[in-house]
Design an enzyme around this catalytic site. Structure first.
Site, PDB file in Angstrom:
ATOM      1  CG  ASP A  58       0.132   7.093  -0.900  1.00 17.62           C
ATOM      2  OD1 ASP A  58       0.358   7.788  -1.897  1.00 17.62           O
ATOM      3  OD2 ASP A  58      -0.085   7.563   0.233  1.00 17.62           O
ATOM      4  CG  HIS A 201      -3.258   2.744  -0.591  1.00 18.39           C
ATOM      5  ND1 HIS A 201      -4.375   3.447  -0.170  1.00 18.39           N
ATOM      6  CD2 HIS A 201      -2.262   3.065   0.258  1.00 18.39           C
ATOM      7  CE1 HIS A 201      -4.054   4.181   0.889  1.00 18.39           C
ATOM      8  NE2 HIS A 201      -2.781   3.971   1.180  1.00 18.39           N
TER       9      HIS A 201
END
Ligand SMILES: [Zn+2]
Length: 233
Positions: A58, A201
């Site tokens: 992400d 992430h």
């Protein structure tokens, strides 16, 4: 037609229904709601596959994305990157590198500043604005939307319905924004299961821990696929 024949037909239909194989909808952990013309699915993994997982990243592109791409390339692994519109506008060349390397991309909003106070219309506008930025940079329109912070409520579902997205969540959260490398490895190794979507992430910690995550999952016999491949559509 006499009554007896009608009864036979009804019983026949009932028996047929009993023996119909379960549809795809039942094999995937899924919640579905209808908004306007669209059905909005919330997905976190696929119970019907064995020994496959999907790595997802992400808040992309970030300054660490090129290093993540290099690691994935070293292991010949495909993953899925959830792009934030304003970050795509800042680094469109990195967004293009993700696509050129054969990875899947998803929509992760334009602003990434979502709150439960936002109206469904404002959220839909933010999703669409991200889609435009992603399309301009990569020439692709994603299939899946991952809400910032994993926020799912009726307004988010309505916004996804209006923009035609499925909501993509996860079963395993590495919490790479919070934990140290050892704790991340422990979390992923403990929580991983067949068909899981795993959340990461693109941070300095992610770069440090990713090779060992991949090694550990490979040792457990897992293969790495994109979200579309995992969900089989
Ligand atoms: Zn995010």
């Amino acid at each position: 037609m006499d009554r007896f024949k009608l009864e036979i037909i009804w019983i026949g239909c009932f028996i047929l229904l009993l023996f119909l194989p379960p549809g795809k909808a039942q094999s995937i952990e899924m919640e579905e709601s209808i908004f306007g013309l669209n059905s909005v699915r919330s997905l976190g993994g696929n119970h019907s596959v064995k020994k496959e997982v999907a790595l997802t990243f992400d808040d992309v592109p970030s300054p660490f994305t090129p290093q993540v791409l290099k690691i994935l390339n070293n292991y010949d692994i495909s993953a899925t990157f959830f792009l934030v519109g304003y970050q795509v506008e800042k680094s469109p060349e990195i967004a293009r590198q993700i696509v050129a390397a054969g990875h899947e991309i998803g929509n992760h909003s334009f602003s990434h500043r979502w709150s439960s106070d936002n109206s469904a219309e404002a959220l839909a506008e933010d999703i669409k604005r991200a889609e435009d930025a992603i399309y301009r940079a990569t020439g692709q329109i994603p299939l899946y939307f991952r809400p910032p912070g994993g926020m799912v409520n009726d307004k988010v579902k309505k916004a996804c319905g209006e923009t035609g997205y499925s909501i993509l969540l996860w079963w395993v959260d590495s919490r790479d924004w919070l934990l140290n490398e050892e704790e991340i490895l422990e979390t992923v190794n403990k929580e991983v299961k067949d068909g899981a979507i795993i959340l990461f992430h693109n941070l300095a910690t992610t770069v440090k821990v990713l090779p060992q995550v991949i090694e550990d999952l490979k040792t457990k016999g897992y293969e790495f696929v994109t979200v579309s491949q995992l969900l089989r559509y």
